[in-house]
Design a protein around this motif. Structure first.
Motif, short mmCIF file in Angstrom:
data_model
loop_
_atom_site.label_atom_id
_atom_site.label_comp_id
_atom_site.label_asym_id
_atom_site.label_seq_id
_atom_site.Cartn_x
_atom_site.Cartn_y
_atom_site.Cartn_z
N ILE A 86 0.82 -1.21 0.00
CA ILE A 86 0.00 0.00 0.00
C ILE A 86 0.85 1.26 0.00
CG2 ILE A 86 -1.66 1.35 1.35
CD1 ILE A 86 -2.94 -1.25 2.20
N ASP A 87 1.97 1.24 0.70
CA ASP A 87 2.81 2.43 0.84
C ASP A 87 3.55 2.80 -0.45
OD1 ASP A 87 2.10 2.71 3.52
OD2 ASP A 87 3.69 1.35 4.18
N SER A 88 3.86 1.81 -1.27
CA SER A 88 4.67 2.12 -2.46
C SER A 88 4.00 1.79 -3.79
CB SER A 88 6.01 1.37 -2.37
OG SER A 88 5.79 -0.04 -2.35
N ASP A 89 3.09 0.81 -3.81
CA ASP A 89 2.54 0.34 -5.08
C ASP A 89 1.21 0.97 -5.47
OD1 ASP A 89 4.67 -1.36 -5.12
OD2 ASP A 89 3.55 -3.17 -4.60
N LEU A 90 0.45 1.43 -4.50
CA LEU A 90 -0.96 1.70 -4.71
C LEU A 90 -1.24 2.67 -5.86
CD1 LEU A 90 -3.72 0.93 -3.71
CD2 LEU A 90 -3.62 2.80 -2.07
N LYS A 91 -0.69 3.87 -5.79
CA LYS A 91 -0.99 4.89 -6.80
C LYS A 91 -0.57 4.43 -8.19
CE LYS A 91 -0.38 9.76 -7.94
NZ LYS A 91 0.22 11.07 -7.52
N ASN A 92 0.61 3.84 -8.30
CA ASN A 92 1.10 3.39 -9.60
C ASN A 92 0.24 2.28 -10.17
OD1 ASN A 92 3.22 5.22 -9.59
ND2 ASN A 92 4.64 3.80 -8.59
N LEU A 93 -0.22 1.36 -9.31
CA LEU A 93 -1.07 0.27 -9.78
C LEU A 93 -2.39 0.81 -10.34
CD1 LEU A 93 -0.71 -2.56 -7.10
CD2 LEU A 93 -0.16 -2.71 -9.53
N ILE A 94 -2.99 1.71 -9.61
CA ILE A 94 -4.27 2.28 -10.05
C ILE A 94 -4.08 3.08 -11.32
CG2 ILE A 94 -6.11 3.90 -9.45
CD1 ILE A 94 -5.75 3.02 -6.53
N LYS A 95 -3.03 3.88 -11.38
CA LYS A 95 -2.76 4.70 -12.56
C LYS A 95 -2.52 3.83 -13.78
CE LYS A 95 0.06 8.61 -14.08
NZ LYS A 95 1.16 9.54 -13.71
N ALA A 96 -1.73 2.78 -13.64
CA ALA A 96 -1.42 1.90 -14.77
C ALA A 96 -2.66 1.18 -15.26
CB ALA A 96 -0.35 0.89 -14.36
N SER A 121 -8.32 8.76 -3.46
CA SER A 121 -9.60 8.95 -4.18
C SER A 121 -9.75 10.39 -4.67
CB SER A 121 -10.78 8.58 -3.27
OG SER A 121 -10.81 9.39 -2.11
N ASN A 122 -9.13 11.32 -3.99
CA ASN A 122 -9.19 12.72 -4.43
C ASN A 122 -8.40 12.96 -5.71
OD1 ASN A 122 -10.80 13.82 -2.29
ND2 ASN A 122 -9.04 13.59 -0.93
N GLN A 123 -7.49 12.03 -6.02
CA GLN A 123 -6.67 12.18 -7.22
C GLN A 123 -7.27 11.46 -8.43
OE1 GLN A 123 -2.49 11.22 -6.30
NE2 GLN A 123 -2.99 11.48 -4.13
N PHE A 124 -8.31 10.66 -8.18
CA PHE A 124 -8.98 9.92 -9.26
C PHE A 124 -10.48 10.11 -9.10
CE2 PHE A 124 -4.94 7.76 -8.55
CZ PHE A 124 -4.45 7.56 -9.84
N TYR A 136 -13.03 5.15 6.54
CA TYR A 136 -12.89 6.39 5.79
C TYR A 136 -13.89 6.46 4.64
CZ TYR A 136 -8.58 7.46 8.27
OH TYR A 136 -7.65 7.77 9.25
N LEU A 137 -14.51 7.65 4.50
CA LEU A 137 -15.50 7.89 3.45
C LEU A 137 -15.13 9.15 2.66
CD1 LEU A 137 -18.71 7.34 5.61
CD2 LEU A 137 -17.72 5.70 4.01
N ASN A 138 -15.58 9.19 1.41
CA ASN A 138 -15.40 10.38 0.57
C ASN A 138 -16.53 10.40 -0.44
OD1 ASN A 138 -14.21 12.70 -0.39
ND2 ASN A 138 -12.22 11.76 -0.85
#
Length: 331
Positions: A86-96, A121-124, A136-138
């Motif tokens: 979660i700390d290193s892969d998450l954003k890149n996985l979702i973006k890819a 979630s604020n970035q996507f 957590y909710l958004n």
């Protein structure tokens, strides 16, 4: 045949031909429009993430079963990533994955994704995020969780009817003591003098710590253990049955591991949660902006058959308690 009758006959034939042609044209047009709409209908693209590996009996294997279930029931294309950091892969996985398939829905398999999804979630904003459990909710982040207190209440009743030492233990994977009123309330309904020992492993897989807790509980006089882990349950059950201890299983009917020692199991049908998520998503192409509590009426959990150690009178007590608690919480 006179001229008027001939003209009338010809007119009738022509009118019939035109009518048939018009009907055929309407049918064909409807089919073409239907086919066009079907081709324009966008398949929902889903990404499922888990920090666990997908081995037998693992938490991650339930994510894979959820994937298979929604692929069978819905028009979806599902990708899955396991052992996610979660700390290193998450954003890149979702973006890819989003660049490749234009994601509609991302599901985090476990509360460990809750805080991270809140940030990302604020970035996507065009993607809907969901976590299985969490807080957590958004605007585009929903939590789906179990409201399984009613079945744990019945399991507590079942445990209270079998303890001889008046000491019952719970070995939990996460700290739910402040929420876990169902099990303790079921015990108290039968005998308020029973002592409940509650310990947390803080992992679904830490067999060594779970076994250490089980050993200490048994040394302290516990004669029933409700073990609530994924990876460590089998180790605890195998150890406890050698000590003559009764158990309550978790997630699935675990009587096959210790038939003569398993009182019952609290069943959690985690893959069915994925069905609930997709049903909600396909209504408005998003999920509710809230924490969604699922219960036995959503098909996500229940209670396994009672073991052979129960008398008919005890079974009647348990079934009556089950009937009453379900009627109180009926939707």
């Amino acid at each position: 045949m006179d001229a008027k009758k001939q003209i009338k006959l010809i007119f009738t034939v022509i009118l019939s031909i035109i009518s048939i042609f018009f009907i055929i044209l309407c049918v064909k047009t409807t089919q073409i429009i239907s086919d066009m709409n079907a081709s324009e209908k966008k398949t929902t693209n889903v990404l499922i993430l888990t920090t666990d590996e997908m081995t037998d009996q693992s938490w991650g294997s339930l994510a894979y079963k959820g994937k298979l279930l929604i692929e069978k029931q819905f028009d979806v294309q599902v990708s899955m990533e396991d052992e996610v950091d979660i700390d290193s892969d998450l954003k890149n996985l979702i973006k890819a994955n989003n660049n490749e398939k234009e994601l509609d829905l991302v599901i985090g398999h476990g509360r460990e994704f809750s805080e991270a999804f809140y940030t990302i979630s604020n970035q996507f904003k065009d993607i809907q995020f969901v976590t299985i459990h969490g807080d957590y909710l958004n605007s585009n982040l929903t939590v789906y969780t179990f409201d399984h207190q009613e079945m744990e209440y019945v399991a507590g009743v079942a445990a209270a009817l079998q303890t001889k030492t008046n000491k019952i233990g719970v070995i939990d994977a996460v700290n739910n003591e402040h929420l876990d009123w169902g099990f303790s309330s079921g015990i108290e309904a039968i005998n308020p003098k029973i002592e409940l020992l509650y310990e947390v492993v803080y992992s679904r897989e830490d067999k060594e710590r779970a076994l250490s807790i089980a050993e200490k509980m048994i040394d302290d006089g516990v004669d029933i253990i409700y073990t609530k882990g994924n990876g460590y349950n089998q180790a605890v059950i195998n150890y406890a049955k050698t000590k003559g201890i009764y158990m309550i299983g978790y997630l699935e009917d675990q009587s096959y591991m210790a038939e003569n020692h398993m009182l019952t199991s609290v069943l959690n049908n985690v893959p069915q949660m994925y069905v609930a998520i997709l049903k909600d998503f396909q209504k408005d192409l998003k999920t509710p902006e809230k924490k969604v509590y699922l219960d036995s009426y959503d098909g996500v959990y229940g209670l396994a058959p009672l073991g052979k150690m129960y008398t008919e009178d005890e079974i009647e007590i348990i079934e009556q308690e089950k009937k009453e608690i379900l009627s109180q919480n009926k939707k």
